[in-house]
Scaffold this active site. Structure first.
Site, short mmCIF file in Angstrom:
data_model
loop_
_atom_site.label_atom_id
_atom_site.label_comp_id
_atom_site.label_asym_id
_atom_site.label_seq_id
_atom_site.Cartn_x
_atom_site.Cartn_y
_atom_site.Cartn_z
N SER A 15 0.84 -1.21 0.00
CA SER A 15 0.00 0.00 0.00
C SER A 15 0.87 1.26 0.00
CB SER A 15 -0.98 0.01 1.17
OG SER A 15 -0.32 0.19 2.39
N ASN A 16 2.04 1.21 0.63
CA ASN A 16 2.93 2.38 0.59
C ASN A 16 3.55 2.56 -0.79
OD1 ASN A 16 3.31 3.86 3.31
ND2 ASN A 16 3.19 1.70 3.87
N MET A 92 10.98 -6.48 4.31
CA MET A 92 11.29 -7.10 5.59
C MET A 92 12.64 -7.81 5.57
SD MET A 92 9.01 -5.97 7.34
CE MET A 92 7.29 -5.56 7.61
N HIS A 111 8.76 3.02 9.12
CA HIS A 111 8.61 2.08 10.24
C HIS A 111 7.38 2.48 11.05
CE1 HIS A 111 10.05 -0.94 13.06
NE2 HIS A 111 9.71 -0.10 14.03
C1 GAR Z 1 4.03 -0.65 6.84
O1 GAR Z 1 3.17 -0.46 7.93
C2 GAR Z 1 5.45 -0.34 7.20
O2 GAR Z 1 5.57 0.69 8.13
C3 GAR Z 1 5.90 -1.65 7.79
O3 GAR Z 1 5.34 -2.63 6.96
C4 GAR Z 1 4.08 -2.14 6.47
C5 GAR Z 1 4.02 -2.37 4.99
O4 GAR Z 1 2.72 -2.07 4.51
N1 GAR Z 1 7.33 -1.74 7.82
C6 GAR Z 1 8.01 -2.31 8.81
O5 GAR Z 1 7.49 -2.86 9.76
C7 GAR Z 1 9.52 -2.23 8.66
N2 GAR Z 1 10.17 -2.64 9.84
P1 GAR Z 1 2.45 -2.00 2.95
O6 GAR Z 1 3.05 -3.28 2.33
O7 GAR Z 1 0.97 -1.99 2.81
O8 GAR Z 1 3.10 -0.77 2.42
#
Ligand code: GAR
Length: 190
Positions: A15-16, A92, A111
């Site tokens: 989503s990011n 990750m 994060h």
């Molecule tokens: C996000 O909430 C990001 O902050 C987290 O993974 C999610 C990915 O969401 N990142 C971490 O925890 C890094 N340590 P997304 O795949 O929907 O963008």
């Protein structure tokens, strides 16, 4: 001047990734996303990348003898696309020295906590278990430490409930605003 080129690294939902692409397409961020990298072939982010027409590199780390080997492979793609900035978005995996040395000050991460609180895996679960009343999101530079690089932008989220799904939805919504803002702060410096 040509637009700065961004590669987004993601392991899951993406989503990011989509929020960054949208900000670039809409012009809120003056850059373009030229590559999506995932270490989990078939992750939902690949569908989002296909829909957005963003080229993808999908790889399995275990197919390589070492982190250095797959990072060299990634560098080849990053150089081919003339990438200026790498944005980790739910990637990750710890970045190794090969990429850190090749892109100093040019790798960002988001994060889901107010760093330096709750570093590492499952930051949201850690914060919920601790019982905090203010959660948050941090965008920071990536260095050799775990979630320890210089902070670029942060946002706090007050939440007193106990519903992880609700909380994660709030965190994601905030991330989708904060990451483009942080990229805008960094772009003039690279
Ligand atoms: C996000 O909430 C990001 O902050 C987290 O993974 C999610 C990915 O969401 N990142 C971490 O925890 C890094 N340590 P997304 O795949 O929907 O963008």
């Amino acid at each position: 001047m040509s637009k700065k080129k961004i590669a987004v690294f993601a392991s899951g939902n993406g989503s990011n990734f989509e929020a960054i692409v949208k900000a670039c397409v809409e012009g809120t961020v003056d850059a373009e996303v030229v590559l999506c990298v995932t270490d989990r072939p078939g992750a939902y982010v690949t569908e989002r990348a296909a829909r957005a027409g963003v080229p993808m590199v999908e790889f399995r780390p275990k197919d390589y003898p070492s982190k250095r080997d797959f990072e060299l492979m990634l560098m080849h793609h990053l150089e081919e696309k003339e990438v200026d900035l790498i944005c980790l978005a739910g990637y990750m995996r710890i970045i190794g020295e090969t990429l850190l040395e090749a892109y100093p000050g040019r790798i960002l991460n988001i994060h889901p906590s107010l760093l330096p609180a709750f570093r590492g895996a499952d930051a949201v679960g850690q914060a919920l278990a601790y019982g905090v009343k203010v959660y948050g999101v941090t965008v920071h530079y990536v260095d050799a430490t775990l979630d320890g690089g210089k902070i670029i932008a942060q946002a706090a989220i007050s939440y007193e409930g106990n519903d992880r799904d609700d909380l994660e939805a709030m965190i994601h919504a905030r991330e989708h605003i904060l990451y483009p803002e942080a990229i805008n702060r960094v772009l003039p410096t690279i």
